[in-house]
Design an enzyme around this catalytic site. Structure first.
Site, PDB file in Angstrom:
ATOM      1  N   TYR A  22      -9.234 -18.888  22.935  1.00 25.69           N
ATOM      2  CA  TYR A  22      -8.653 -19.234  24.235  1.00 25.69           C
ATOM      3  C   TYR A  22      -9.248 -20.483  24.879  1.00 25.69           C
ATOM      4  O   TYR A  22      -8.813 -20.878  25.954  1.00 25.69           O
ATOM      5  CB  TYR A  22      -8.798 -18.045  25.188  1.00 25.69           C
ATOM      6  CG  TYR A  22      -8.074 -16.825  24.695  1.00 25.69           C
ATOM      7  CD1 TYR A  22      -6.691 -16.737  24.778  1.00 25.69           C
ATOM      8  CD2 TYR A  22      -8.761 -15.757  24.131  1.00 25.69           C
ATOM      9  CE1 TYR A  22      -6.012 -15.620  24.320  1.00 25.69           C
ATOM     10  CE2 TYR A  22      -8.099 -14.634  23.674  1.00 25.69           C
ATOM     11  CZ  TYR A  22      -6.724 -14.574  23.769  1.00 25.69           C
ATOM     12  OH  TYR A  22      -6.054 -13.467  23.305  1.00 25.69           O
ATOM     13  N   ASN A  71       2.434 -15.181  31.523  1.00 25.30           N
ATOM     14  CA  ASN A  71       1.628 -14.822  30.363  1.00 25.30           C
ATOM     15  C   ASN A  71       1.180 -13.392  30.620  1.00 25.30           C
ATOM     16  O   ASN A  71       0.221 -13.153  31.348  1.00 25.30           O
ATOM     17  CB  ASN A  71       0.429 -15.752  30.192  1.00 25.30           C
ATOM     18  CG  ASN A  71      -0.370 -15.428  28.955  1.00 25.30           C
ATOM     19  OD1 ASN A  71      -0.262 -14.347  28.385  1.00 25.30           O
ATOM     20  ND2 ASN A  71      -1.201 -16.373  28.529  1.00 25.30           N
ATOM     21  N   HIS A  77       3.297  -7.179  24.287  1.00 23.48           N
ATOM     22  CA  HIS A  77       3.581  -6.448  23.058  1.00 23.48           C
ATOM     23  C   HIS A  77       3.821  -4.963  23.297  1.00 23.48           C
ATOM     24  O   HIS A  77       4.136  -4.230  22.350  1.00 23.48           O
ATOM     25  CB  HIS A  77       2.415  -6.633  22.081  1.00 23.48           C
ATOM     26  CG  HIS A  77       1.916  -8.030  22.037  1.00 23.48           C
ATOM     27  ND1 HIS A  77       2.655  -9.068  21.504  1.00 23.48           N
ATOM     28  CD2 HIS A  77       0.772  -8.592  22.510  1.00 23.48           C
ATOM     29  CE1 HIS A  77       1.972 -10.206  21.644  1.00 23.48           C
ATOM     30  NE2 HIS A  77       0.834  -9.935  22.248  1.00 23.48           N
ATOM     31  N   HIS A  97       2.121 -17.979  25.838  1.00 19.19           N
ATOM     32  CA  HIS A  97       0.938 -17.419  25.187  1.00 19.19           C
ATOM     33  C   HIS A  97       0.029 -18.587  24.823  1.00 19.19           C
ATOM     34  O   HIS A  97       0.488 -19.563  24.230  1.00 19.19           O
ATOM     35  CB  HIS A  97       1.303 -16.649  23.917  1.00 19.19           C
ATOM     36  CG  HIS A  97       2.161 -15.463  24.194  1.00 19.19           C
ATOM     37  ND1 HIS A  97       1.635 -14.270  24.635  1.00 19.19           N
ATOM     38  CD2 HIS A  97       3.500 -15.306  24.132  1.00 19.19           C
ATOM     39  CE1 HIS A  97       2.625 -13.419  24.815  1.00 19.19           C
ATOM     40  NE2 HIS A  97       3.765 -14.023  24.526  1.00 19.19           N
TER      41      HIS A  97
END
Length: 146
Positions: A22, A71, A77, A97
């Site tokens: 990230y 985001n 998911h 994402h």
């Protein structure tokens, strides 16, 4: 022009959490860059680790903002409820994402949100947020401010 950025779980730890995936920059730092890059846009930022709070925020701004950059983190998911909230509002949503979800664990390869969103940007790091804002600004489907 009013654009809302909504970040989901664990994204409050950007700059500290798994920097190899990230990056080492906090979102608050990057948000300052976005404000500078888009001075004509009112950019509102919201982050929550709680699914219901994200849904409440979508409901709150989903009929008044010009665009939403979302985001949803791991909820992308798993959350039928966030999908349904996106499908229920008028404001266009761009799913973002930071990492490439298709290069990660198989359970991350499927987003339950994507088909309710105007578009998806993944794997481009924090600049994906800038691209999402640009897309909203250039889109012919923007809501007209009253």
């Amino acid at each position: 022009m009013h654009i809302v950025i909504i970040n989901g779980p664990n994204l409050n730890l950007l700059g500290k959490r798994e920097p190899t995936i990230y990056g080492s920059r906090s979102f608050e730092d990057y948000l300052e860059h976005l404000h500078t890059s888009f001075p004509e846009v009112e950019i509102e930022y919201y982050q929550s680790n709680v699914e219901g709070e994200i849904i409440n925020k979508l409901h709150e701004v989903g009929f008044s903002a010009n665009g939403i950059v979302l985001n949803a983190g791991g909820y992308s998911h798993t959350s039928v409820a966030i999908h349904d909230a996106i499908a229920s509002i008028d404001t266009p949503v761009i799913e973002v994402h930071i990492s490439n979800i298709y290069a990660r664990e198989p359970y991350r390869h499927k987003s339950l949100l994507s088909d309710a969103c105007q578009g998806v940007i993944c794997g481009l790091g924090l600049p994906g947020y800038r691209l999402a804002i640009q897309s909203i600004l250039e889109s012919g489907e923007l809501k007209i401010e009253s």
